[in-house]
Design a protein around this motif. Structure first.
Motif, short mmCIF file in Angstrom:
data_model
loop_
_atom_site.label_atom_id
_atom_site.label_comp_id
_atom_site.label_asym_id
_atom_site.label_seq_id
_atom_site.Cartn_x
_atom_site.Cartn_y
_atom_site.Cartn_z
N ILE A 189 0.81 -1.21 0.00
CA ILE A 189 0.00 0.00 0.00
C ILE A 189 0.85 1.27 0.00
CG2 ILE A 189 -1.70 1.29 1.38
CD1 ILE A 189 -3.01 -1.30 2.07
N SER A 190 2.07 1.18 0.47
CA SER A 190 2.92 2.38 0.50
C SER A 190 4.13 2.28 -0.41
CB SER A 190 3.38 2.66 1.95
OG SER A 190 2.30 3.08 2.74
N ILE A 191 5.01 1.32 -0.15
CA ILE A 191 6.31 1.29 -0.83
C ILE A 191 6.17 1.02 -2.32
CG2 ILE A 191 8.54 0.11 -0.93
CD1 ILE A 191 8.25 -0.37 2.10
N HIS A 192 5.37 0.01 -2.69
CA HIS A 192 5.21 -0.32 -4.11
C HIS A 192 4.58 0.84 -4.90
CE1 HIS A 192 3.22 -2.80 -7.46
NE2 HIS A 192 4.49 -2.74 -7.73
N PRO A 193 3.44 1.40 -4.45
CA PRO A 193 2.89 2.55 -5.20
C PRO A 193 3.84 3.73 -5.26
CG PRO A 193 1.25 1.65 -3.71
CD PRO A 193 2.54 0.99 -3.37
N TYR A 194 4.54 4.05 -4.15
CA TYR A 194 5.48 5.16 -4.17
C TYR A 194 6.56 4.91 -5.20
CZ TYR A 194 3.58 7.09 0.20
OH TYR A 194 2.76 7.65 1.15
N GLY A 195 7.08 3.68 -5.22
CA GLY A 195 8.13 3.34 -6.19
C GLY A 195 7.66 3.51 -7.62
N ILE A 196 6.42 3.07 -7.89
CA ILE A 196 5.87 3.19 -9.25
C ILE A 196 5.74 4.66 -9.64
CG2 ILE A 196 3.89 2.70 -10.72
CD1 ILE A 196 3.37 0.26 -8.93
N HIS A 197 5.22 5.48 -8.74
CA HIS A 197 5.07 6.90 -9.03
C HIS A 197 6.43 7.55 -9.31
CE1 HIS A 197 0.83 7.91 -8.50
NE2 HIS A 197 0.78 7.00 -7.54
N LEU A 198 7.43 7.20 -8.52
CA LEU A 198 8.77 7.77 -8.74
C LEU A 198 9.34 7.34 -10.08
CD1 LEU A 198 10.36 7.36 -5.18
CD2 LEU A 198 9.77 9.50 -6.31
N ILE A 199 9.20 6.06 -10.40
CA ILE A 199 9.73 5.56 -11.68
C ILE A 199 9.00 6.20 -12.85
CG2 ILE A 199 9.88 3.50 -13.13
CD1 ILE A 199 10.39 1.91 -10.53
N ASP A 200 7.67 6.26 -12.78
CA ASP A 200 6.89 6.88 -13.87
C ASP A 200 7.25 8.35 -14.03
OD1 ASP A 200 5.69 4.49 -14.30
OD2 ASP A 200 3.74 5.02 -13.46
N GLY A 201 7.41 9.05 -12.90
CA GLY A 201 7.78 10.46 -12.97
C GLY A 201 9.15 10.67 -13.59
N LEU A 202 10.11 9.81 -13.23
CA LEU A 202 11.46 9.92 -13.78
C LEU A 202 11.46 9.66 -15.28
CD1 LEU A 202 14.57 10.13 -13.47
CD2 LEU A 202 14.56 7.68 -12.93
N PHE A 203 10.77 8.58 -15.69
CA PHE A 203 10.80 8.23 -17.11
C PHE A 203 9.93 9.14 -17.96
CE2 PHE A 203 12.63 4.24 -15.58
CZ PHE A 203 13.62 4.03 -16.53
N SER A 204 8.92 9.77 -17.38
CA SER A 204 8.16 10.75 -18.17
C SER A 204 9.05 11.91 -18.58
CB SER A 204 6.96 11.25 -17.36
OG SER A 204 7.39 11.99 -16.23
N TYR A 205 10.05 12.19 -17.75
CA TYR A 205 11.03 13.22 -18.10
C TYR A 205 12.06 12.67 -19.10
CZ TYR A 205 15.03 16.38 -17.60
OH TYR A 205 16.08 17.23 -17.85
N LEU A 206 12.59 11.48 -18.80
CA LEU A 206 13.65 10.92 -19.64
C LEU A 206 13.14 10.55 -21.03
CD1 LEU A 206 15.42 8.58 -17.05
CD2 LEU A 206 16.17 10.84 -17.82
N ASN A 207 11.87 10.09 -21.12
CA ASN A 207 11.32 9.68 -22.42
C ASN A 207 11.22 10.82 -23.40
OD1 ASN A 207 11.04 7.20 -21.24
ND2 ASN A 207 8.83 7.28 -21.02
N ALA A 208 11.18 12.05 -22.89
CA ALA A 208 11.02 13.22 -23.76
C ALA A 208 12.36 13.77 -24.26
CB ALA A 208 10.27 14.33 -23.00
N ILE A 209 13.47 13.18 -23.82
CA ILE A 209 14.78 13.65 -24.26
C ILE A 209 15.00 13.28 -25.72
CG2 ILE A 209 17.28 13.47 -23.91
CD1 ILE A 209 16.74 12.88 -20.99
N PRO A 210 15.33 14.23 -26.58
CA PRO A 210 15.53 13.92 -28.00
C PRO A 210 16.64 12.88 -28.20
CG PRO A 210 15.45 16.29 -27.63
CD PRO A 210 15.53 15.66 -26.27
N LEU A 211 16.50 12.10 -29.26
CA LEU A 211 17.47 11.09 -29.70
C LEU A 211 17.51 9.85 -28.81
CD1 LEU A 211 20.45 13.42 -30.77
CD2 LEU A 211 18.59 12.52 -32.17
N ILE A 212 17.60 10.02 -27.50
CA ILE A 212 17.73 8.85 -26.63
C ILE A 212 16.43 8.53 -25.89
CG2 ILE A 212 20.21 9.14 -26.30
CD1 ILE A 212 19.59 10.37 -23.56
N GLY A 213 15.37 9.29 -26.18
CA GLY A 213 14.10 9.07 -25.50
C GLY A 213 13.54 7.68 -25.74
N ASP A 214 13.70 7.16 -26.98
CA ASP A 214 13.18 5.84 -27.31
C ASP A 214 13.84 4.75 -26.47
OD1 ASP A 214 11.52 6.97 -29.14
OD2 ASP A 214 12.78 6.51 -30.88
N LEU A 215 15.12 4.93 -26.17
CA LEU A 215 15.83 3.97 -25.33
C LEU A 215 15.21 3.93 -23.93
CD1 LEU A 215 18.17 2.04 -24.69
CD2 LEU A 215 19.59 4.05 -24.19
#
Length: 820
Positions: free
Chosen positions: A154-180
């Motif tokens: 109820i706490s650790i797993h959802p927090y981890g998912i939110h952190l990962i999704d937030g990080l990759f939403s930023y990284l996915n938008a980086i030109p050239l390497i976003g697809d990686l």
């Protein structure tokens, strides 16, 4: 020359391997709880290994609970080997071991002193067990395995998912390497079974409690295990009879290494003595002993036993406190003002409320496994005695009509195991419409004003999503002199199952205009077999001159459908297939027809199958119809009806008569086309060509390219709504196709758009850009155009002219903006 003794370290490392393997299995079972439960595997085995929960449930029920046989096995092993569970298997103990290592530096600097007398856990155990004589159980609040399960799920797993999704939403938008990073993100989602980030009520409270427990490690190692854990106290009592205990030989030099390294503080200052019940067999003392003086065996000298000093007076105080607090725990303001009823919507299969509170160990497994994120912990709205038990909050998530996962994970039997058909007949609650908030009812109240200046205030979303085959929501329809109507919804309580889907989708902001109130005990509605019999009633013995000669046969669920149309069932299963009823009729001696009445979970999916199979011209029957020679296809609410000749020269007029007779026997419901259909431009549309679908298998049978699309690049699923239609911009020209896909959110739409663009670039000869529209020309000089607008993907295929595809996309985009 003195021979150097070889340290006996293998028991310590063996224990570490077992401990971390057990912890890994615990995390795996928690992360993949959904798919494991769908396969009916025992993913709740750790919770059923808890002796504290087992004894608590059995004492509260005053009966034996067979599901807890693993806990009895743990107690038997404890009698044989001692309090091994805490250091070898317990996930809470492993978590504390890990955090204690992180706090090692702080612990050395800490000058703080707090209680470390070891007695409190025994008094707490007595308090909890005595309380079972007066109240339902509180044991689940203090069970270490329940606490660990809640903390991670109820706490650790959802927090981890939110952190990962937030990080990759930023990284996915980086030109050239976003697809990686998109690829890496998908890997994380698959590994953590985290395709969406859940949210759970009370997660902050749970996290704070968890942080408090592990923070004691700044002062003492394994503080929870030493002083608080009531299950540890229970295991300590049983370990007194153990045959496997710590023994120190005369070669001990009292160097103090074992005293310093013992996480439980179970060793006396001289290194010889062991506090009874405190040793968890971690084998650390044996590993660090420079003289190999420590062994574990069946004999322990009497002088090496140190008893924990327990007070009879303290036990008496525990019992009195437990009895005194029982009335306070039972006080419930909400229940009192509702004349003894707390309007909690319990999970399907929940036993009667009194027994439910006695059985529920507050582990959070049902909350974790809920597909729609609708189950959440109760806080204080039903009193202290219901704290952290599960309830459905429909505004956050409904009870899925096709899901029984929560009935399979409950370790204590608080939620009975149900098969799907049985679950569909259980009413969790009843829906109630607030006429002061419901849009059509508010409009009807303003009728004199409305007739002067008419507005369409019809809604009907609640009726559209109701999963009950006969619909638990119907309409009272008012029609004025100009044939304008207001459809006011009402609830049929005899068939309402209280799933909360209507409350979830109600468009009224804030509190929904339709709310579900829980009922206890849960009641059984009319059997689904009654609904099946009702389908059979649409296929009577005779229809005019036609006589039934075979059937009706009912094929319910996808397995039965495979028996009926083996090899062709998948397209129908891709919609919310419920059942099909089939019968054969004969007229005279030479004419036979086959009638299939298909039932789906919602009218939209019934339309989807109708749009997939239909051919011919509309003859204006029911919600939709198509007559092709002597084959008739009909759409009526959540039903699709197909009438086909089997023998003889059956006339179109004859199948039309049969179709009209069946439709007249069915209840008529005015339904709307799927919302995504509204985005299709009417201009240039070839009537009868739109096909509505969800999954790739339907698109596989539609020609959109010379290349076969093997992968699901469009990311089609049961959560996507898609439509494809043909358009002819000029007479005597080949039609082109327009496809619209509406995704659950913008992120999935963006990923699908990127995958589609990547695939078409690999096929095309030339690429064009016009604003936000990308166009690709293939080797046959045909054009494919793509456009992404928020969560909707627009595409045209097989255009002979680049401008035709672009024109059609612009029309569709304008249409979608007007609709939204």
């Amino acid at each position: 020359m003195q021979t150097k003794q070889v340290k006996n370290e293998w028991p310590y490392y063996g224990r570490r391997v077992v401990q971390y393997l057990s912890f890994s299995i615990f995390l795996y079972l928690l992360l993949f709880l959904d798919p494991l439960t769908e396969k009916d595997l025992s993913a709740n085995i750790f919770l059923r290994m808890s002796p504290l929960s087992a004894v608590g449930v059995m004492m509260a029920l005053k009966s034996f609970v067979l599901k807890y046989w693993p806990a009895l096995f743990v107690l038997l092993l404890t009698i044989l080997f001692g309090r091994f569970f805490c250091a070898w298997i317990c996930p809470m103990g492993t978590t504390i071991d890990i955090t204690d290592r992180l706090f090692a530096g702080l612990r050395k600097k800490s000058q703080g002193k707090i209680y470390d007398g070891r007695r409190f856990k025994y008094y707490l155990l007595a308090f909890l067990l005595i309380s079972l004589l007066f109240t339902p159980q509180w044991v689940g609040w203090f069970d270490p395995i329940s606490i660990a399960t809640n903390a991670y799920a109820i706490s650790i797993h959802p927090y981890g998912i939110h952190l990962i999704d937030g990080l990759f939403s930023y990284l996915n938008a980086i030109p050239l390497i976003g697809d990686l990073f998109v690829f890496i993100h998908k890997g994380f989602q698959s590994t953590l079974f985290a395709y969406h980030a859940p949210f759970f009520r009370g997660h902050g409270i749970l996290l704070s409690a968890g942080v408090l427990l592990i923070s004691f490690g700044i002062v003492y190692r394994r503080y929870w295990c030493r002083n608080i854990c009531p299950m540890g106290a229970m295991l300590a009592l049983f370990s007194d009879w153990s045959f496997f205990k710590r023994n120190v030989s005369s070669s001990c030099t009292s160097c103090g290494l074992c005293v310093e390294r013992c996480g439980m503080g179970a060793i006396s200052n001289d290194g010889h003595g062991t506090k009874e019940g405190e040793c968890v067999l971690c084998m650390t003392c044996q590993k660090v002993c420079p003289e190999n003086s420590i062994t574990f065996g069946m004999r322990q000298p009497t002088e090496q036993k140190y008893a924990v000093d327990l007070s009879k007076r303290a036990f008496l105080v525990s019992g009195i406190t437990s009895a005194a607090m029982a009335p306070l725990i039972k006080l419930n303001y909400t229940k009192s003002i509702n004349k003894g009823h707390a309007s909690l919507i319990r999970p399907p299969g929940a036993v009667d409320e009194g027994e439910f509170l006695a059985r529920c160990i507050r582990c959070g497994e049902c909350v974790k496994v809920c597909k729609t994120n609708g189950l959440h912990p109760v806080v204080l709205e039903a009193g202290v005695e219901s704290l952290w038990t599960p309830k459905l909050i429909p505004r956050l998530g409904y009870c899925d009509y096709g899901c029984v996962l929560c009935t399979r994970v409950c370790p204590s039997g608080a939620i009975r195991r149900l098969d799907l058909e049985e679950k569909r007949e259980i009413a969790l609650g009843k829906a109630r419409i607030d006429h002061s908030r419901c849009i059509p009812w508010v409009g009807y109240a303003r009728l004199p004003e409305l007739e002067k200046r008419w507005q369409d205030l019809n809604c009907g979303v609640c009726e559209e999503v109701c999963p009950v085959p006969t619909k638990a929501i119907h309409f009272n329809t008012y029609v004025d002199a100009q044939q304008r109507e207001i459809r006011r919804p009402f609830v049929r309580e005899d068939v309402c199952i209280g799933c909360g889907f209507c409350e979830k989708v109600c468009p009224v902001l804030g509190t929904a205009a339709i709310v579900v109130e829980g009922i206890q005990p849960q009641k059984k509605i009319r059997s689904l077999k009654d609904f099946s019999n009702k389908s059979n009633s649409f296929l009577p013995e005779t229809i005019g001159e036609w006589r039934r000669v075979f059937g009706p046969n009912t094929y319910e669920g996808k397995e039965k459908l495979y028996e009926y149309i083996n090899g062709g069932a998948e397209p129908y299963v891709s919609y919310s297939f419920v059942r099909v009823v089939s019968a054969e009729y004969q007229k005279g001696t030479d004419k036979k027809i086959l009638i299939d009445i298909w039932e789906f979970g919602c009218p939209e999916d019934a339309f989807g199958v109708f749009s997939k199979d239909r051919a011919g011209t509309d003859i204006k029957l029911s919600n939709g119809s198509a007559l092709f020679h002597n084959c008739l296809y009909l759409w009526n609410g959540a039903n699709f009806i197909r009438i086909e000749p089997r023998e003889g020269d059956v006339l179109p007029e004859e199948v039309t008569f049969v179709g009209k007779s069946i439709i007249d026997a069915m209840p008529y419901t005015k339904v709307s086309l799927p919302a995504v259909m509204e985005y299709l431009p009417e201009q240039y549309l070839i009537q009868g060509s739109p096909k509505f679908f969800h999954k790739k298998i339907i698109l596989d049978n539609i020609y959109i390219s010379d290349n076969f699309i093997e992968e699901n690049v469009f990311h089609l699923s049961e959560k996507t709504d898609a439509v494809i239609a043909e358009y002819r911009l000029e007479a005597d020209t080949e039609p082109l196709k327009l496809m619209l896909i509406r995704y659950p959110d913008n992120n999935i739409a963006r990923v699908a758009f990127d995958d589609v663009i990547r695939l078409w670039r690999s096929w095309s000869e030339k690429e064009f850009t016009e604003g936000t529209i990308l166009t690709f020309r293939d080797k046959a000089r045909r054009y494919t155009s793509c456009l992404l607008q928020a969560n909707i993907l627009f595409m045209t295929f097989l255009a002979l002219n680049k401008n035709d595809g672009v024109l059609l996309l612009n029309l569709a985009r304008e249409n979608s903006q007007e609709v939204q």
